[in-house]
Design a protein around this motif. Structure first.
Motif, PDB file in Angstrom:
ATOM      1  N   LEU A   1       0.974  -1.384   0.070  1.00 19.81           N
ATOM      2  CA  LEU A   1      -0.047   0.104   0.185  1.00 19.81           C
ATOM      3  C   LEU A   1       0.839   1.354   0.052  1.00 19.81           C
ATOM      4  O   LEU A   1       0.330   2.364  -0.323  1.00 19.81           O
ATOM      5  CB  LEU A   1      -0.848  -0.034   1.292  1.00 19.81           C
TER       6      LEU A   1
ATOM      7  N   LEU B   1       0.655   3.905  -2.853  1.00 18.65           N
ATOM      8  CA  LEU B   1      -0.263   4.859  -3.009  1.00 18.65           C
ATOM      9  C   LEU B   1       0.082   6.291  -2.264  1.00 18.65           C
ATOM     10  O   LEU B   1      -0.640   7.049  -2.686  1.00 18.65           O
ATOM     11  CB  LEU B   1      -1.539   4.074  -2.492  1.00 18.65           C
TER      12      LEU B   1
ATOM     13  N   GLN C   1      -2.266   9.463  -0.845  1.00 17.19           N
ATOM     14  CA  GLN C   1      -3.503   9.336  -0.969  1.00 17.19           C
ATOM     15  C   GLN C   1      -4.051   8.701  -0.079  1.00 17.19           C
ATOM     16  O   GLN C   1      -5.413   8.719   0.515  1.00 17.19           O
ATOM     17  CB  GLN C   1      -4.093   8.490  -2.110  1.00 17.19           C
TER      18      GLN C   1
ATOM     19  N   GLN D   1      -0.994  -7.791  -3.268  1.00 13.22           N
ATOM     20  CA  GLN D   1      -1.145  -6.899  -4.718  1.00 13.22           C
ATOM     21  C   GLN D   1      -2.922  -6.834  -4.670  1.00 13.22           C
ATOM     22  O   GLN D   1      -3.590  -5.790  -5.099  1.00 13.22           O
ATOM     23  CB  GLN D   1      -0.763  -7.372  -5.784  1.00 13.22           C
TER      24      GLN D   1
ATOM     25  N   ARG E   1      -4.017  -4.198  -2.392  1.00 12.83           N
ATOM     26  CA  ARG E   1      -3.823  -3.005  -3.085  1.00 12.83           C
ATOM     27  C   ARG E   1      -4.743  -2.482  -3.902  1.00 12.83           C
ATOM     28  O   ARG E   1      -5.228  -1.396  -4.071  1.00 12.83           O
ATOM     29  CB  ARG E   1      -2.308  -3.017  -3.528  1.00 12.83           C
ATOM     30  N   SER E   2      -5.172  -3.488  -4.819  1.00 15.61           N
ATOM     31  CA  SER E   2      -6.273  -3.355  -5.648  1.00 15.61           C
ATOM     32  C   SER E   2      -7.437  -2.916  -5.304  1.00 15.61           C
ATOM     33  O   SER E   2      -8.317  -2.010  -5.716  1.00 15.61           O
ATOM     34  CB  SER E   2      -6.428  -4.446  -6.760  1.00 15.61           C
TER      35      SER E   2
ATOM     36  N   ASP F   1      -7.212   0.381  -3.821  1.00 18.79           N
ATOM     37  CA  ASP F   1      -7.086   1.590  -5.275  1.00 18.79           C
ATOM     38  C   ASP F   1      -8.587   1.423  -5.405  1.00 18.79           C
ATOM     39  O   ASP F   1      -8.999   2.834  -5.993  1.00 18.79           O
ATOM     40  CB  ASP F   1      -6.396   0.785  -6.243  1.00 18.79           C
ATOM     41  N   ASN F   2      -9.266   0.472  -5.877  1.00 21.41           N
ATOM     42  CA  ASN F   2     -10.618   0.732  -6.320  1.00 21.41           C
ATOM     43  C   ASN F   2     -11.657   1.373  -5.372  1.00 21.41           C
ATOM     44  O   ASN F   2     -12.608   2.137  -5.898  1.00 21.41           O
ATOM     45  CB  ASN F   2     -11.319  -0.952  -6.461  1.00 21.41           C
TER      46      ASN F   2
ATOM     47  N   LEU G   1     -10.425   3.920  -3.436  1.00 18.96           N
ATOM     48  CA  LEU G   1      -9.958   5.458  -3.658  1.00 18.96           C
ATOM     49  C   LEU G   1     -11.178   5.740  -5.235  1.00 18.96           C
ATOM     50  O   LEU G   1     -11.572   6.946  -5.093  1.00 18.96           O
ATOM     51  CB  LEU G   1      -8.766   5.736  -3.982  1.00 18.96           C
TER      52      LEU G   1
END
Length: 215
Positions: free
Chosen positions: A102, A105, A108, A192, A195-196, A199-200, A202
């Motif tokens: 993470l 990122l 953010q 990962q 993290r995805s 990210d989604n 966000l």
């Protein structure tokens, strides 16, 4: 027959939830959350008031290092413009893997972490995160009970949750399932994938003014 929990004992006195909070150096809401989740054993007086044994409070502090955790988490500022992400892992290695994934990122997100359930509950009580990533199987906390308790509290209604587990969908169903807003990621779950999901989230929350998104 064992004595009632609320029976007086000069050696092991009963504390109110507020007194327990003061001894542990946490908020009253944190203690109430622990009691609801079964983390901190409590009983009720004949009048219906919660009481907690001093020995239970001291045992929780000793095995979890709560006072040290309280000092470190006190530096987390409220009202941060970034997305607050709390990680509750079952081990140091698991927590480190999530944090490494993470970090990319950048500004953010604001990361907080705990490598056991007790200090994770402390972090939850001190500040409600925007996103919670937690292992369901921890040696010191029942992840199912924790998430069901959080789902019942209005303060946590907006919090999004990613639950990591090696348990099968059938087992989860047998446990009664999980709250609707909880996304489940089954092990082996690469960092990962965690993290995805963040990210989604966000993108879903769409905070361009705060995150500096380029259109």
């Amino acid at each position: 027959m064992s004595r009632p929990h609320f029976a007086q004992d000069p050696v092991d006195p009963l504390l109110t939830t507020r007194e327990a909070a003061l001894r542990l150096g946490v908020s009253l809401r944190t203690v109430q959350l622990w009691v609801e989740a079964g983390t901190l054993p409590a009983g009720r007086t004949p009048g219906g008031h919660r009481r907690i044994r001093l020995s239970a409070v001291e045992a929780l502090a000793q095995r979890s290092g709560l006072r040290a955790a309280a000092e470190s988490s006190a530096s987390v500022a409220g009202g941060n413009s970034t997305l607050d992400v709390l990680l509750i892992a079952a081990s140091v290695d698991q927590l480190q893997a999530w944090q490494d994934a993470l970090q990319s990122l950048g500004p953010q997100i604001s990361l907080r972490g705990a490598n056991n359930g007790y200090t994770g509950m402390l972090q939850l009580g001190r500040k409600v995160p925007d996103l919670l990533i937690t292992d369901l199987s921890m040696p010191d906390i029942d992840g199912y009970a924790m998430l069901l308790t959080l789902a019942s509290l209005n303060d946590y209604a907006a919090m999004r949750v990613l639950a990591i587990t090696a348990q099968t969908p059938q087992y989860i169903a047998e446990r009664g399932g999980l709250p609707e807003r909880v996304r489940v990621l089954h092990q082996p779950a690469p960092a990962q994938a965690v993290r995805s999901w963040v990210d989604n989230e966000l993108g879903r929350l769409a905070r361009p003014a705060k995150l500096g998104v380029v259109t």
